[in-house]
Motif scaffolding. Structure first.
Motif, PDB file in Angstrom:
ATOM      1  N   ALA A   8      42.195  47.846  42.819  1.00  0.00           N
ATOM      2  CA  ALA A   8      43.074  46.702  43.050  1.00  0.00           C
ATOM      3  C   ALA A   8      44.322  46.849  42.187  1.00  0.00           C
ATOM      4  CB  ALA A   8      42.352  45.396  42.732  1.00  0.00           C
TER       5      ALA A   8
ATOM      6  N   SER B 228      47.740  44.633  40.515  1.00  0.00           N
ATOM      7  CA  SER B 228      48.225  43.299  40.179  1.00  0.00           C
ATOM      8  C   SER B 228      49.471  43.395  39.316  1.00  0.00           C
ATOM      9  CB  SER B 228      47.141  42.510  39.435  1.00  0.00           C
ATOM     10  OG  SER B 228      47.539  41.169  39.264  1.00  0.00           O
TER      11      SER B 228
ATOM     12  N   ARG C  64      39.650  43.028  41.978  1.00  0.00           N
ATOM     13  CA  ARG C  64      40.761  42.064  42.054  1.00  0.00           C
ATOM     14  C   ARG C  64      40.822  41.183  40.810  1.00  0.00           C
ATOM     15  NH1 ARG C  64      40.180  40.064  48.294  1.00  0.00           N
ATOM     16  NH2 ARG C  64      41.084  41.928  49.237  1.00  0.00           N
TER      17      ARG C  64
END
Length: 130
Positions: free
Chosen positions: A119, A121, A47
């Motif tokens: 992850a 983003s 993350r």
């Protein structure tokens, strides 16, 4: 008297076997806990790596669009390179990088094998995201 001596020796070593079993069970529990902790750490690292990679890429994409650069730099090569450097600095690897204007979308992975964490983003100016 001989019968009593034989009866007493039939259980000799049973406690040792029980202790070995308990030690093996304890080691297995500790290994499972450590594996779970490592998976949680990789998830957090993924993350953080994705966020930093997207921000680094979006910064370069915005600077590129403001300077009016053309060619490969405007097509997303430089923002994705910057995103890749930021991801590697956090122990992650870029799986995909997509640049749309000043918006950068990245997917990263951390770890190896089945315990791998990934992850996604997105970063860029809020007015450009709609």
């Amino acid at each position: 008297m001989r019968l009593r001596a034989r009866a007493a020796t039939r259980d000799d070593g049973a406690a040792s076997v029980l202790m070995v079993g308990m030690v093996v069970a304890a080691v297995m529990v500790v290994a499972l806990v450590l594996t779970g902790a490592q998976a949680l750490q990789w998830r957090a690292d993924a993350r953080i790596g994705a966020d930093h990679a997207a921000l680094a890429g979006a910064t370069v994409a915005r600077e590129t669009s403001l300077s009016g650069a053309r060619g490969a730099q405007a097509e997303g090569e430089a923002p994705c390179d910057s995103a890749g450097h930021a991801a590697r600095a956090h122990g992650a690897a870029i799986v995909s990088c997509e640049v749309s204007g000043a918006i950068v979308r990245v997917t990263v992975t951390v770890g190896r094998g089945p315990a791998q964490a990934s992850a996604f983003s997105v970063a860029g100016p809020s007015r450009a995201r709609g």
